[in-house]
Scaffold this motif. Sequence first.
Motif, mmCIF file in Angstrom:
data_model
loop_
_atom_site.group_PDB
_atom_site.id
_atom_site.type_symbol
_atom_site.label_atom_id
_atom_site.label_comp_id
_atom_site.label_asym_id
_atom_site.label_seq_id
_atom_site.Cartn_x
_atom_site.Cartn_y
_atom_site.Cartn_z
ATOM 1 N N GLU A 209 -13.666 -4.314 -2.240
ATOM 2 C CA GLU A 209 -12.256 -4.610 -2.488
ATOM 3 C C GLU A 209 -11.983 -6.106 -2.351
ATOM 4 O O GLU A 209 -12.678 -6.820 -1.627
ATOM 5 C CB GLU A 209 -11.385 -3.839 -1.504
ATOM 6 N N GLY A 210 -10.970 -6.567 -3.043
ATOM 7 C CA GLY A 210 -10.497 -7.931 -2.872
ATOM 8 C C GLY A 210 -11.247 -8.958 -3.707
ATOM 9 O O GLY A 210 -12.002 -8.629 -4.622
ATOM 10 N N SER A 211 -11.023 -10.215 -3.345
ATOM 11 C CA SER A 211 -11.569 -11.338 -4.105
ATOM 12 C C SER A 211 -12.763 -11.952 -3.387
ATOM 13 O O SER A 211 -12.860 -11.919 -2.164
ATOM 14 C CB SER A 211 -10.498 -12.410 -4.304
ATOM 15 N N ALA A 212 -13.651 -12.532 -4.168
ATOM 16 C CA ALA A 212 -14.806 -13.239 -3.619
ATOM 17 C C ALA A 212 -14.400 -14.644 -3.204
ATOM 18 O O ALA A 212 -13.525 -15.252 -3.826
ATOM 19 C CB ALA A 212 -15.915 -13.309 -4.660
ATOM 20 N N PRO A 213 -15.011 -15.193 -2.151
ATOM 21 C CA PRO A 213 -14.694 -16.575 -1.770
ATOM 22 C C PRO A 213 -15.149 -17.542 -2.842
ATOM 23 O O PRO A 213 -16.081 -17.274 -3.605
ATOM 24 C CB PRO A 213 -15.487 -16.769 -0.471
ATOM 25 N N GLY A 214 -14.464 -18.686 -2.906
ATOM 26 C CA GLY A 214 -14.803 -19.694 -3.898
ATOM 27 C C GLY A 214 -16.051 -20.470 -3.536
ATOM 28 O O GLY A 214 -16.781 -20.129 -2.594
#
Length: 231
Positions: A125-130
């Motif tokens: 779930e969610g976004s990957a770190p940049g």
Amino acid sequence: MPTAETRPTFLLVHGAWHRPTCWEPLQDALAAEGWQSRTVALPSGGPQSTPSAGMYADAEEISAQLRQIPGPVVVVGHSYGGFPVTQAAGDHPNVTRLVYLAAYVPAEGEYTRGMHGVPQTDDLEGSAPGLGDTRNVLYQDLTDEQAERAIAQLVEQSKRSFHEPITQAAWRTVPSTYVFCEEDRALQPAMQEKMAARTGHVERIARSHSPFLSAPAELASLLGRIASSQD
């Protein structure tokens, strides 16, 4: 040598955290040399992305675009874009060549994070770190103004997209070329060498991870030569 009537169309597939607007300078350069191009907006990135939009959703979107393009197509995948390109392109007989631009060339069972030693996880779930120092990792050969504009266009990327494994590898059946970016700080030379070895032909360009922004005319000429080659 393809004629104007038989020239393939380029389908340009962006990498993680990017959107199709990153291709605009290259599209202008390709058009100046008489080539048609299209882009695809991968659903795993951007404000419309959801936790369910991963690499497979990206591959489905590429397939949808390929079904809409009449005639031959050369698919260009940049960076992460190599994953959904590899998953999707083998199902489409109009694809005459794959071009991996500083991109991953995965085999069956491989996933993006796994190629960097990160174990599989059930938490998708969610976004990957940049990437951290984006200016120096992705855009070191751009001017400050160009880099600021490029960074302002970056978006979130779903974590799921980095953990879904390839189930079929188009480069096994479709002629493929690797464009090795020699000054790349995002996909290191050793990794690019490994990826390039899976393709049938390798070209090199003395540019960073993002030559479509730093050297669009040079890249357009190279892509034109690749698309015109009978190798």
